[in-house]
Enzyme design. Structure first.
Site: not given
Ligand code: GAR
Length: 196
Positions: A107, A109, A136, A145, A174
């Site tokens: 995952n 986060h 992370s 998490d 990310e």
């Molecule tokens: C990302 O920032 C990811 O880290 C977060 O949601 C976003 C998704 O963006 N995830 C969480 O908050 C998990 N609890 P994306 O759909 O453009 O990849």
């Protein structure tokens, strides 16, 4: 090649960064992009890239996680993934579901875990007066998490940052971190990736 299934809920920018990294000498290839929302923008991006997609709407299950997960498992098991990547997948998974993919589910986060598990991570980091923030990648365990950290990217919080500006900047990190971790992980190397 190792087979990678990617679970999304929204725009899927992390999914795209993972998919686009799995070429050439990469030890893995995508086998499925699965969403809990048929309207997730990422599904079209995956289909445009020639990847099998599926959606299982969580809403009709009205909080019955076991029933939702039983449906989610059908396309997922059919795809026979070696690795499952959660990439902006916004449903909490039960320990029962997670245990089926023990040691092979990742995952991403948007915080420097173990800080700020859960939601609104960017606003919480700013409110706490943190000078540093980041993202992370961790192995998924039954606890939210939690689980061994496989990579982190850190960046500075700037004066004037809002949750939105910070989220956008973290997201660019990310997109570098998750593919770097997946490449190592698919090559059976769990040494944490530390960026920059
Ligand atoms: C990302 O920032 C990811 O880290 C977060 O949601 C976003 C998704 O963006 N995830 C969480 O908050 C998990 N609890 P994306 O759909 O453009 O990849």
């Amino acid at each position: 090649h190792k087979r990678v299934a990617i679970l999304i809920s929204g725009g899927g920018s992390n999914m795209v960064s993972l998919v686009d990294s799995m070429t050439g000498d990469h030890p893995a290839r995508p086998c499925l992009v699965l969403s809990n929302d048929a309207g997730a923008g990422g599904l079209k991006k995956a289909a445009d890239r020639g990847i099998a997609t599926a959606a299982v709407d969580h809403r009709p299950f009205k909080g019955d996680r076991a029933a939702f997960e039983a449906e989610l498992l059908k396309p997922l098991e059919q795809a026979q993934p070696d690795i499952v990547c959660l990439a902006g997948f916004m449903r909490v998974l039960t320990g029962d579901f997670v245990s089926r993919f023990q040691g092979r589910m990742l995952n991403i986060h948007p915080s420097l875990l173990p800080k700020y598990k859960g939601l609104n991570t960017h606003a919480r980091a700013i409110a706490a007066g943190d000078i540093e923030h980041g993202c992370s990648v961790h192995e998924v365990t039954a606890a939210l998490d939690d689980g061994p950290i496989l990579g982190q990217a850190r960046l500075n919080i700037e004066a004037g940052d809002t949750p939105e500006t910070l989220a956008a900047r973290v997201l660019t990190y990310e997109h570098r971190l998750y593919p770097a971790v997946l490449r190592r992980f698919a090559g059976n190397d769990r040494t944490p990736v530390l960026l920059p």
